[in-house]
Write a protein that holds these residues in place. Sequence first.
Motif, PDB file in Angstrom:
ATOM      1  N   ASP A 188       5.871  -6.595  -3.915  1.00 22.04           N
ATOM      2  CA  ASP A 188       4.984  -5.436  -4.075  1.00 22.04           C
ATOM      3  C   ASP A 188       4.529  -4.896  -2.720  1.00 22.04           C
ATOM      4  OD1 ASP A 188       3.851  -3.640  -5.892  1.00 22.04           O
ATOM      5  OD2 ASP A 188       1.889  -4.606  -5.776  1.00 22.04           O
ATOM      6  N   LEU A 189       5.502  -4.686  -1.821  1.00 23.03           N
ATOM      7  CA  LEU A 189       5.222  -4.212  -0.471  1.00 23.03           C
ATOM      8  C   LEU A 189       5.867  -2.853  -0.233  1.00 23.03           C
ATOM      9  CD1 LEU A 189       5.870  -7.478   1.601  1.00 23.03           C
ATOM     10  CD2 LEU A 189       3.642  -6.420   1.159  1.00 23.03           C
ATOM     11  N   PRO A 190       5.240  -2.015   0.569  1.00 27.59           N
ATOM     12  CA  PRO A 190       5.863  -0.735   0.936  1.00 27.59           C
ATOM     13  C   PRO A 190       6.902  -0.930   2.033  1.00 27.59           C
ATOM     14  CG  PRO A 190       3.737  -0.955   2.001  1.00 27.59           C
ATOM     15  CD  PRO A 190       3.897  -2.182   1.143  1.00 27.59           C
ATOM     16  N   VAL A 191       7.793   0.026   2.173  1.00 25.56           N
ATOM     17  CA  VAL A 191       8.820  -0.063   3.224  1.00 25.56           C
ATOM     18  C   VAL A 191       8.326   0.515   4.548  1.00 25.56           C
ATOM     19  CG1 VAL A 191      10.702   0.018   1.561  1.00 25.56           C
ATOM     20  CG2 VAL A 191       9.890   2.154   2.587  1.00 25.56           C
ATOM     21  N   PHE A 192       7.145   1.167   4.516  1.00 24.48           N
ATOM     22  CA  PHE A 192       6.574   1.764   5.723  1.00 24.48           C
ATOM     23  C   PHE A 192       7.606   2.660   6.421  1.00 24.48           C
ATOM     24  CE2 PHE A 192       3.634  -2.077   5.637  1.00 24.48           C
ATOM     25  CZ  PHE A 192       2.547  -1.347   5.224  1.00 24.48           C
ATOM     26  N   THR A 193       7.703   2.552   7.741  1.00 23.23           N
ATOM     27  CA  THR A 193       8.645   3.383   8.510  1.00 23.23           C
ATOM     28  C   THR A 193       9.876   2.586   8.930  1.00 23.23           C
ATOM     29  OG1 THR A 193       7.371   2.898  10.515  1.00 23.23           O
ATOM     30  CG2 THR A 193       6.879   4.961   9.381  1.00 23.23           C
ATOM     31  N   LEU A 194      10.195   1.541   8.214  1.00 28.37           N
ATOM     32  CA  LEU A 194      11.381   0.744   8.541  1.00 28.37           C
ATOM     33  C   LEU A 194      12.675   1.562   8.478  1.00 28.37           C
ATOM     34  CD1 LEU A 194      10.602  -2.711   6.872  1.00 28.37           C
ATOM     35  CD2 LEU A 194      10.844  -2.236   9.314  1.00 28.37           C
ATOM     36  N   PRO A 195      12.860   2.451   7.479  1.00 31.73           N
ATOM     37  CA  PRO A 195      14.083   3.273   7.491  1.00 31.73           C
ATOM     38  C   PRO A 195      14.218   4.117   8.758  1.00 31.73           C
ATOM     39  CG  PRO A 195      13.047   3.349   5.342  1.00 31.73           C
ATOM     40  CD  PRO A 195      12.085   2.655   6.236  1.00 31.73           C
ATOM     41  N   ILE A 221      -4.267  -1.178   6.733  1.00 30.93           N
ATOM     42  CA  ILE A 221      -5.073  -2.309   6.278  1.00 30.93           C
ATOM     43  C   ILE A 221      -6.491  -1.864   5.905  1.00 30.93           C
ATOM     44  CG2 ILE A 221      -5.929  -4.614   6.902  1.00 30.93           C
ATOM     45  CD1 ILE A 221      -2.874  -4.375   6.629  1.00 30.93           C
ATOM     46  N   GLY A 222      -6.992  -0.841   6.568  1.00 30.59           N
ATOM     47  CA  GLY A 222      -8.368  -0.404   6.363  1.00 30.59           C
ATOM     48  C   GLY A 222      -8.555   0.545   5.212  1.00 30.59           C
ATOM     49  N   GLY A 223      -8.260   0.104   4.004  1.00 25.65           N
ATOM     50  CA  GLY A 223      -8.545   0.897   2.821  1.00 25.65           C
ATOM     51  C   GLY A 223      -7.349   1.488   2.122  1.00 25.65           C
ATOM     52  N   MET A 224      -6.170   1.429   2.747  1.00 20.69           N
ATOM     53  CA  MET A 224      -4.989   2.025   2.121  1.00 20.69           C
ATOM     54  C   MET A 224      -4.308   1.042   1.181  1.00 20.69           C
ATOM     55  SD  MET A 224      -3.738   5.001   2.189  1.00 20.69           S
ATOM     56  CE  MET A 224      -2.553   5.600   0.999  1.00 20.69           C
ATOM     57  N   PHE A 225      -3.942  -0.115   1.675  1.00 17.72           N
ATOM     58  CA  PHE A 225      -3.270  -1.107   0.829  1.00 17.72           C
ATOM     59  C   PHE A 225      -4.195  -2.285   0.480  1.00 17.72           C
ATOM     60  CE2 PHE A 225       0.053   1.183   3.050  1.00 17.72           C
ATOM     61  CZ  PHE A 225       0.871   1.552   1.992  1.00 17.72           C
ATOM     62  N   TYR A 226      -5.289  -2.390   1.211  1.00 17.41           N
ATOM     63  CA  TYR A 226      -6.405  -3.255   0.823  1.00 17.41           C
ATOM     64  C   TYR A 226      -7.567  -2.355   0.440  1.00 17.41           C
ATOM     65  CZ  TYR A 226      -4.405  -7.643   2.681  1.00 17.41           C
ATOM     66  OH  TYR A 226      -3.636  -8.758   2.903  1.00 17.41           O
ATOM     67  N   ALA A 227      -8.298  -2.713  -0.611  1.00 19.63           N
ATOM     68  CA  ALA A 227      -9.503  -1.964  -0.955  1.00 19.63           C
ATOM     69  C   ALA A 227     -10.516  -2.115   0.174  1.00 19.63           C
ATOM     70  CB  ALA A 227     -10.094  -2.474  -2.268  1.00 19.63           C
ATOM     71  N   ILE A 278     -11.280  -9.416  -0.173  1.00 21.01           N
ATOM     72  CA  ILE A 278     -10.032  -8.955   0.458  1.00 21.01           C
ATOM     73  C   ILE A 278      -9.018  -8.773  -0.669  1.00 21.01           C
ATOM     74  CG2 ILE A 278      -8.246  -9.479   2.163  1.00 21.01           C
ATOM     75  CD1 ILE A 278     -10.249 -11.183   3.648  1.00 21.01           C
ATOM     76  N   TYR A 279      -9.052  -7.587  -1.246  1.00 23.03           N
ATOM     77  CA  TYR A 279      -8.277  -7.296  -2.459  1.00 23.03           C
ATOM     78  C   TYR A 279      -7.100  -6.394  -2.124  1.00 23.03           C
ATOM     79  CZ  TYR A 279      -7.170  -5.455  -7.106  1.00 23.03           C
ATOM     80  OH  TYR A 279      -6.533  -5.069  -8.257  1.00 23.03           O
ATOM     81  N   LYS A 280      -5.903  -6.913  -2.301  1.00 20.92           N
ATOM     82  CA  LYS A 280      -4.685  -6.125  -2.073  1.00 20.92           C
ATOM     83  C   LYS A 280      -4.361  -5.355  -3.344  1.00 20.92           C
ATOM     84  CE  LYS A 280       0.213  -6.629  -0.879  1.00 20.92           C
ATOM     85  NZ  LYS A 280       0.747  -6.244  -2.189  1.00 20.92           N
ATOM     86  N   LEU A 281      -4.267  -4.063  -3.204  1.00 22.74           N
ATOM     87  CA  LEU A 281      -4.030  -3.188  -4.356  1.00 22.74           C
ATOM     88  C   LEU A 281      -2.584  -3.274  -4.823  1.00 22.74           C
ATOM     89  CD1 LEU A 281      -5.929  -0.301  -2.713  1.00 22.74           C
ATOM     90  CD2 LEU A 281      -6.463  -0.980  -5.038  1.00 22.74           C
ATOM     91  N   PRO A 282      -2.357  -3.207  -6.140  1.00 23.26           N
ATOM     92  CA  PRO A 282      -0.970  -3.062  -6.620  1.00 23.26           C
ATOM     93  C   PRO A 282      -0.378  -1.768  -6.051  1.00 23.26           C
ATOM     94  CG  PRO A 282      -2.477  -3.538  -8.434  1.00 23.26           C
ATOM     95  CD  PRO A 282      -3.327  -3.244  -7.237  1.00 23.26           C
ATOM     96  N   LEU A 283       0.856  -1.825  -5.640  1.00 24.04           N
ATOM     97  CA  LEU A 283       1.471  -0.678  -4.976  1.00 24.04           C
ATOM     98  C   LEU A 283       1.457   0.572  -5.857  1.00 24.04           C
ATOM     99  CD1 LEU A 283       2.692  -0.262  -2.199  1.00 24.04           C
ATOM    100  CD2 LEU A 283       4.949  -0.676  -3.170  1.00 24.04           C
ATOM    101  N   SER A 284       1.541   0.384  -7.160  1.00 22.86           N
ATOM    102  CA  SER A 284       1.547   1.522  -8.083  1.00 22.86           C
ATOM    103  C   SER A 284       0.179   2.203  -8.178  1.00 22.86           C
ATOM    104  CB  SER A 284       1.990   1.068  -9.480  1.00 22.86           C
ATOM    105  OG  SER A 284       1.103   0.076  -9.977  1.00 22.86           O
ATOM    106  N   LYS A 285      -0.873   1.534  -7.724  1.00 28.27           N
ATOM    107  CA  LYS A 285      -2.227   2.089  -7.810  1.00 28.27           C
ATOM    108  C   LYS A 285      -2.716   2.669  -6.484  1.00 28.27           C
ATOM    109  CE  LYS A 285      -2.731   0.828 -12.100  1.00 28.27           C
ATOM    110  NZ  LYS A 285      -2.799   1.861 -13.172  1.00 28.27           N
TER     111      LYS A 285
END
Length: 388
Positions: A171-178, A296-302, A358-365
């Motif tokens: 459940d991780l994003p690909v970020f700018t790896l491409p 980390i500051g609010g985007m993928f962690y609440a 330290i709550y990691k959001l589901p990627l779909s949310k």
Amino acid sequence: MEGSVELKIETKGERKTQKQNPVRKGGKRVCKVLGYITGDMREFGDWLQDKPIPFQFVDWVLRGTAQVMFVNNPLSGLIMIAGFLVQNRWWTITGCLGTVVSTFTALILCQDRSAIAAGLHGYNGVLVGLLIAVFSDKGDFYWWLLLPVAVASMTCPIISSALGSIFHKWDLPVFTLPFNMALTLYSAATGHYNLFFPTVLFQPATSVPNITWSRIDVPMLLQSIPVGVGQVYGCDNPWTGGIFLVALFISSPLICLHAGIGSAVGMLAALSLAAPFNNIYAGLWSYNSCLACIAIGGMFYALTWQTHLLAIACAFFCAYLGATVANMFSVFGLPAFTWPFCLSALTFLLMTTNNSAIYKLPLSKVTYPEANRVFYLTTRKHLASCEL
């Protein structure tokens, strides 16, 4: 007498209500208008769904332009393109071409339409287009450069889809790896001595820099904060960085805040390692930290005060990792791109903890920090009620 007194009091109350209603109505209208242009502009996206594809495509391209900094907002994307024009017209052309080609390729490959509509198949393309032009040794308006821009941008949806199928398990994003993969391959294949598409020469440091601390320019250090934000797109004009900050603020003040904090952290990390002042002033130490702090500051962690501190820690980690990667890649004549951001952000997202704050959001949310926090608080309240 009593009846007349009651009537007088009611009239005052009615007058008071009448005076308050226009103010309240005006405030509600302002909030409603702001709701249409801030956040992810979901209402605008829904309105476009039954419109012709060309209109939708423009919206997707604008969202893709802003998604480099996790902003799903076409107005922010439009403002960022204005920032590109302030920086360099040629870079604007190559960047927009990269976004268009990347998004169009995703459509041809029948990628998920909601991901395309959110600009998730366009942001790597805009980076490819911009950075190929930035690192080109042929100067501006070398029209043959549009060929590698188009070809490299076509690979981004393919790489993104491939990495997404792997990262989906965690459940991780690909970020700018491409973008990193496509541009690293392009730069390594061409290099500085290529006849058709030469790149800027990168060499490792061979001597100790001559640093005089008394000559440090404090205004230039402060200016490096917006410059660092602009360097996310390869732009070193402070006005362009300021325009980008405005675009971020329109969509999400929290993203704007963490972008500034991350850029400042990169500058402080550079000073702690006695980096050359010119590199600090140019924002080269700040752009990866800027992205890491936002992620980390609010985007993928609440966003909580714990994750806010975690974002700052990640920004420092990213800055020092950036120095490591830059030194390693310079041996091969390559820049660091955004590899440090990707590696540090993925490391912090893979971290495990028993701390409920330290709550990691589901990627779909994941949407934008303000909405992410509302989702976190709602989920926490629901869990608390279920326990009772």
